[in-house]
Design a protein around this motif. Structure first.
Motif, short mmCIF file in Angstrom:
data_model
loop_
_atom_site.label_atom_id
_atom_site.label_comp_id
_atom_site.label_asym_id
_atom_site.label_seq_id
_atom_site.Cartn_x
_atom_site.Cartn_y
_atom_site.Cartn_z
N TRP A 148 -18.85 53.35 86.29
CA TRP A 148 -18.96 52.48 87.47
C TRP A 148 -18.00 52.87 88.58
N LEU A 149 -16.95 53.65 88.27
CA LEU A 149 -16.05 54.10 89.34
C LEU A 149 -16.81 54.95 90.38
N GLY A 150 -17.88 55.56 89.96
CA GLY A 150 -18.69 56.35 90.90
C GLY A 150 -19.45 55.51 91.90
N ASP A 151 -19.47 54.20 91.72
CA ASP A 151 -20.21 53.32 92.62
C ASP A 151 -19.33 52.62 93.64
N VAL A 152 -18.02 52.85 93.58
CA VAL A 152 -17.12 52.21 94.55
C VAL A 152 -16.84 53.17 95.70
N ASP A 153 -16.19 52.66 96.74
CA ASP A 153 -15.97 53.47 97.93
C ASP A 153 -14.69 54.29 97.88
N TYR A 154 -13.71 53.85 97.08
CA TYR A 154 -12.41 54.52 97.11
C TYR A 154 -11.70 54.28 95.79
N VAL A 155 -11.16 55.35 95.21
CA VAL A 155 -10.41 55.24 93.96
C VAL A 155 -9.02 55.82 94.16
N ALA A 156 -8.02 54.98 93.95
CA ALA A 156 -6.62 55.40 93.98
C ALA A 156 -6.11 55.42 92.54
N CYS A 157 -5.64 56.57 92.10
CA CYS A 157 -5.16 56.73 90.73
C CYS A 157 -3.65 56.88 90.72
N SER A 158 -3.00 56.11 89.86
CA SER A 158 -1.55 56.19 89.75
C SER A 158 -1.18 56.49 88.29
N PRO A 159 -1.25 57.77 87.90
CA PRO A 159 -0.86 58.14 86.54
C PRO A 159 0.64 58.02 86.35
N LYS A 160 1.05 57.69 85.13
CA LYS A 160 2.45 57.37 84.86
C LYS A 160 3.13 58.48 84.07
N ALA A 161 4.24 58.99 84.59
CA ALA A 161 4.95 60.10 83.96
C ALA A 161 5.41 59.75 82.55
N GLU A 162 5.71 58.46 82.31
CA GLU A 162 6.16 58.04 80.97
C GLU A 162 5.07 58.25 79.92
N GLU A 163 3.82 58.37 80.35
CA GLU A 163 2.70 58.52 79.43
C GLU A 163 2.07 59.92 79.54
N ALA A 164 2.89 60.91 79.89
CA ALA A 164 2.37 62.26 80.11
C ALA A 164 1.57 62.77 78.92
N ARG B 117 -10.88 62.53 86.26
CA ARG B 117 -10.75 63.91 86.74
C ARG B 117 -10.89 64.05 88.24
N ARG B 118 -11.39 63.00 88.89
CA ARG B 118 -11.59 63.07 90.34
C ARG B 118 -11.39 61.68 90.94
N CYS B 119 -10.71 61.62 92.07
CA CYS B 119 -10.52 60.36 92.78
C CYS B 119 -10.24 60.67 94.24
N ASP B 120 -9.97 59.65 95.03
CA ASP B 120 -9.68 59.86 96.45
C ASP B 120 -8.21 60.16 96.70
N GLU B 121 -7.34 59.44 95.99
CA GLU B 121 -5.91 59.72 96.14
C GLU B 121 -5.20 59.54 94.81
N VAL B 122 -4.14 60.30 94.64
CA VAL B 122 -3.26 60.19 93.47
C VAL B 122 -1.90 59.75 93.96
N ARG B 123 -1.32 58.77 93.26
CA ARG B 123 0.05 58.32 93.55
C ARG B 123 0.88 58.42 92.28
N VAL B 124 1.88 59.27 92.28
CA VAL B 124 2.80 59.38 91.14
C VAL B 124 4.11 58.71 91.51
N VAL B 125 4.54 57.76 90.70
CA VAL B 125 5.79 57.07 90.95
C VAL B 125 6.95 57.92 90.44
N ALA B 126 7.95 58.10 91.27
CA ALA B 126 9.14 58.87 90.89
C ALA B 126 10.03 57.97 90.04
#
Length: 200
Positions: free
Chosen positions: A103-119, A129-138
């Motif tokens: 269903w993510l393919g049916d929305v207009d925008y996907v922001a992904c925030s993967p977490k370094a603690e869960e590498a 594997r694909r989104c509009d933006e990636v945000r990694v928290v330092a």
């Protein structure tokens, strides 16, 4: 029924859509437990699809952000996305990227925030594997964040890549984010503008 924390209207505070007026639908529950997370994910109420759609419409938005917690672990999301699209809303999703439901393919925008603690989990599991933006928290030491950001960029294709400063106990760590960015190519800073300016 949808387990929810809150439904409220504000401005998007992060990423490419910073400043965009939106109604936020915050779902309860998360499949991660980041030690620095400041988001309440405990369920406060439940709504049916029709009641949730009515609650969103009452806010009179043009844009809706599905966030959490983690929206991809919720049941009934295809039906909700279809109803929101049918009502004419622009739909954004904020996810940690550990799941990639169709269903993510049916929305207009996907922001992904993967977490370094869960590498390790991002390496081991089938993730977004694909989104509009990636945000990694330092959120960790600089070397670990840099390695993780480089790894994630190789795994997730996006238009924009951001490093976000970590907040702990009300203090926002801009210094680590700035140092990390100085050693990464093609990444930009994303701040939580709503916290800096004092709005939700």
């Amino acid at each position: 029924m949808y387990g929810l924390v809150e439904v409220f209207s504000s401005l998007q505070g992060e990423g490419r859509n910073m400043g965009r007026p939106c109604t936020f639908v915050r779902f309860a529950g998360c499949n991660l437990a980041c030690p620095w997370c400041d988001t309440d994910t405990a369920r406060r109420f439940t709504l049916s699809l029709d009641d949730l759609l009515s609650e969103v419409r009452a806010q009179r938005p043009t844009s809706v952000i599905l966030t959490g917690g983690e929206p991809t672990i919720q049941a009934g999301m295809p039906e909700l996305v279809s109803a929101l699209k049918g009502a004419g809303f622009w739909i954004g999703v904020e996810t940690n990227g550990l799941l990639a439901p169709a269903w993510l393919g049916d929305v207009d925008y996907v922001a992904c925030s993967p977490k370094a603690e869960e590498a390790a989990r991002y390496r081991a599991e089938t993730c977004l594997r694909r989104c509009d933006e990636v945000r990694v928290v330092a959120s960790s030491d600089e070397a670990s964040v840099i390695r993780f950001a480089q790894e994630i960029r190789g795994r997730i294709a996006a238009t924009d890549y951001y490093i976000s400063p970590c907040e702990r106990h009300g203090e926002i760590d801009f210094a680590t984010a700035k140092s990390v960015l100085s050693r990464l190519d093609g990444w930009s800073l994303s701040v939580q503008l709503h916290k800096i300016l004092g709005f939700r």
